[in-house]
Design a protein around this motif. Structure first.
Motif, PDB file in Angstrom:
ATOM      1  N   PHE A  34      68.264  94.325  26.963  1.00  0.00           N
ATOM      2  CA  PHE A  34      69.076  93.544  26.444  1.00  0.00           C
ATOM      3  C   PHE A  34      68.750  93.458  25.119  1.00  0.00           C
ATOM      4  N   GLU A  46      80.048 100.223  40.695  1.00  0.00           N
ATOM      5  CA  GLU A  46      80.352 100.198  39.192  1.00  0.00           C
ATOM      6  C   GLU A  46      79.633 101.409  38.447  1.00  0.00           C
ATOM      7  N   ARG A  55      75.740  95.486  31.045  1.00  0.00           N
ATOM      8  CA  ARG A  55      76.146  95.030  32.368  1.00  0.00           C
ATOM      9  C   ARG A  55      75.310  96.135  33.078  1.00  0.00           C
ATOM     10  N   GLU A  56      76.137  97.408  33.010  1.00  0.00           N
ATOM     11  CA  GLU A  56      75.733  98.496  33.929  1.00  0.00           C
ATOM     12  C   GLU A  56      74.180  98.724  33.773  1.00  0.00           C
ATOM     13  N   THR A  57      73.652  99.005  32.526  1.00  0.00           N
ATOM     14  CA  THR A  57      72.207  99.187  32.620  1.00  0.00           C
ATOM     15  C   THR A  57      71.410  98.129  33.062  1.00  0.00           C
ATOM     16  N   ALA A  58      72.014  96.929  32.937  1.00  0.00           N
ATOM     17  CA  ALA A  58      70.934  95.751  33.378  1.00  0.00           C
ATOM     18  C   ALA A  58      71.114  95.824  35.104  1.00  0.00           C
ATOM     19  N   THR A  59      72.348  96.121  35.641  1.00  0.00           N
ATOM     20  CA  THR A  59      72.503  96.477  37.061  1.00  0.00           C
ATOM     21  C   THR A  59      71.382  97.542  37.587  1.00  0.00           C
ATOM     22  N   ASP A 113      76.197 100.854  44.696  1.00  0.00           N
ATOM     23  CA  ASP A 113      76.834 100.115  43.773  1.00  0.00           C
ATOM     24  C   ASP A 113      77.882 100.927  42.961  1.00  0.00           C
ATOM     25  N   SER A 158      77.938  99.929  29.692  1.00  0.00           N
ATOM     26  CA  SER A 158      78.058  98.957  29.135  1.00  0.00           C
ATOM     27  C   SER A 158      76.584  98.183  29.409  1.00  0.00           C
TER      28      SER A 158
END
Lengths: 136, 287, 130
Positions: free
Chosen positions: B137, B29, B90-94, B27, B88
């Motif tokens: 989140f 990102e 998003r990064e933590t969720a990914t 990934d 971000s």
């Protein structure tokens, strides 16, 4: 975590008003309510408790510290088994009175708290619920 | 003959971790945000460890189960520390959702024979990891909200300074909209200022207030009346032409308060009522 | 029975409320104070409420009564030392105590009474038929 506070105080005579006010103040200080909100809540307590004494023939005040989400506050429920209020709409108007008070009690108290509900059954009694948030 | 999926997962812990770390690297990102690969590895290992040791067939359906608390706490603190490091949401969720891929991969390798069980297990694991994602989140948003509420408190404090302009005269410039929460802060600060300095005149300058409607007017009247109850006089200054226009057009009655167009004329009025006088000193001409 | 002491200071009366004001006590104060205004012929009444943590509509009414009654007996009433939180609450309650004079502290209240008495004297001198 502080132990939750939940208690009932009897309002039967004039002296009990002072007891109620003092207890509400103690609890408000305990949860760290600011001085202005404290004063507003105690004043509302005094108004409603006096109304209960004069018009409802006395009753009980239930005090509870409640939390909703991140907010902490004090909820007070005043319950009497008096004659009830014939016309709540009228009773909530500034300056309306049937007795020896100024007629500021109910509408004034409502302006001093965050949530205010009143229920009355004619001939059965009246319940007033007040809620004041710590930072409200 | 149901195979215990939790047992399978526990037995293949090393492989799950390995797969997860690989997924994370593919990934693109999040490649260089973490300081060292070791650190990421250690954190991921700890996460997998905790997840596999707490997860069982009872609590997989019940995210509010008390024995999941250590795991939830871990996810929360992980989110906070990653947010501080600049990841971000998003990064933590990914990061969390890639764990799902590796868990499911191991399961499908191990119970490939029984499709219906694989399907059940996939759904259960998916739901559970989704819940972890939601938890992350929520933590993120709660943290933001804390910062916002703290800042708005600070702003309310900052934006209502009480200035002692003269012995016995206070001034308070109000900048921004005057809502009821703000009015409370204004009143508190102003009245406390009056007590602290023993001032008998307070000037409330509203040149920085964008608009005055009937609600704002009501708040001003309240402030003036509260000042009077304390035994001091409150003057409203900074009434711009637009404000005067709207006030009259809306039919708001401000006649019970002292209003002045400028801070200067309010100050003059204050001097006058304190029986003070400002004069130019006559100096001898030196020419 | 508990009573709130009323002090005579020159031409004025001074009341400092230091205890929890329950309704009966407030009514007694009203009676005693009016009695004292009559007996001493005082021209001014200072009520110090700096120790009061709340003023509800009943106490507000008593304060208004005292001011109204004194006024028809030719005495002015000044309420001094109201706490900021009490002032904010009274306004929100809808009780601006309009007929009552206020001052920050006893000293300023005294000065206010003196200046008003002086103004009265000046008026009397200027137009004697008042």
């Amino acid at each position: 975590m502080m132990a939750t506070i939940r208690e009932s105080l009897i309002v039967q005579q004039e002296r009990d008003l002072v007891v109620c006010r003092n207890r509400v103040k103690e609890v408000a200080v305990k949860i760290g309510m600011g001085i202005v909100n404290q004063t507003k809540l105690i004043t509302a307590t005094s108004e409603i408790a006096r109304n209960m004494l004069i018009y409802g023939g006395g009753g009980v005040m239930r005090l509870e510290v409640i939390t909703r989400g991140k907010q902490e506050g004090i909820q007070l429920v005043f319950e009497d088994k008096g004659p009830g209020i014939a016309d709540i709409q009228k009773a909530m108007q500034d300056g309306f009175t049937t007795g020896r008070t100024l007629g500021m009690g109910l509408p004034g108290a409502k302006r001093l708290v965050n949530e205010f509900t009143i229920q009355s059954t004619f001939g059965k009694g009246t319940t007033v619920k007040l809620l004041k948030w710590k930072n409200g | 003959m149901a195979t215990d999926i939790f047992e399978i997962l526990r037995l293949n812990k090393q492989q799950i971790l390995q797969l997860w770390l690989q997924n994370q690297q593919t990934d693109t990102e999040f490649s260089d945000n973490f300081n060292t690969a070791d650190e990421l590895r250690a954190q991921s290992a700890e996460f997998v460890d905790l997840l596999l040791s707490t997860l069982n067939e009872n609590n997989i359906h019940d995210f509010s189960s008390p024995d999941l608390e250590p795991l939830i706490d871990y996810v929360s603190s992980l989110t906070i520390s990653r947010a501080r490091q600049g990841f971000s949401p998003r990064e933590t969720a990914t990061y969390i959702f890639t764990l799902k891929d590796s868990l499911l991969k191991v399961l499908s390798d191990q119970i490939s024979g029984d499709l219906s069980q694989l399907y059940q297990a996939t759904i259960q694991i998916s739901r559970f990891v989704d819940n972890i994602g939601i938890q992350s989140f929520e933590t993120f948003i709660t943290g933001r909200e804390e910062v916002i509420s703290q800042q708005s408190d600070e702003m309310a404090e900052l934006s209502t300074p009480v200035i002692r302009v003269w012995n016995g005269i206070l001034a308070m410039p109000i900048i921004g909209t005057l809502d009821s929460a703000r009015t409370q802060v204004v009143m508190e600060n102003l009245l406390q200022g009056i007590v602290d300095t023993g001032s008998s005149i307070a000037i409330l300058d509203i040149s920085g207030v964008p608009a005055v409607d009937s609600l704002v007017a009501q708040h001003l009247i309240k402030t003036v009346n509260a000042t009077r109850l304390m035994g001091a006089e409150c003057i409203i200054s900074g009434i711009r032409p637009e404000i005067a226009q709207t006030v009259v057009h809306l039919g708001i009655d401000l006649s019970q308060m002292i209003t002045k167009a400028t801070l200067e004329s309010a100050l003059k009025f204050a001097f006058n009522s304190l029986q003070l006088e400002v004069r130019r000193i006559q100096k001898d001409k030196v020419i | 029975m508990e009573k709130i002491p009323i002090l005579k200071m020159g031409k004025f009366l001074l009341v400092t409320i230091q205890v929890d004001l329950y309704d009966r006590l407030a009514l007694t104060l009203e009676e005693d104070l009016i009695e004292m205004v009559f007996k001493t012929g005082s021209k001014g009444v200072l009520i110090d409420i700096s120790a009061l943590s709340i003023v509800d509509s009943f106490m507000g009414k008593i304060i208004g009564n005292i001011a109204g009654m004194s006024s028809i007996m030719d005495a002015e009433t000044v309420v001094v030392g109201m706490q900021p939180a009490v002032a904010i609450t009274l306004i929100e309650l809808g009780l601006p105590l309009s007929g009552v004079h206020t001052a920050l502290n006893i000293e300023k209240g005294m000065a206010l009474l003196q200046s008003r008495m002086k103004a009265d004297l000046d008026d009397d001198e200027n137009d004697g038929d008042d």
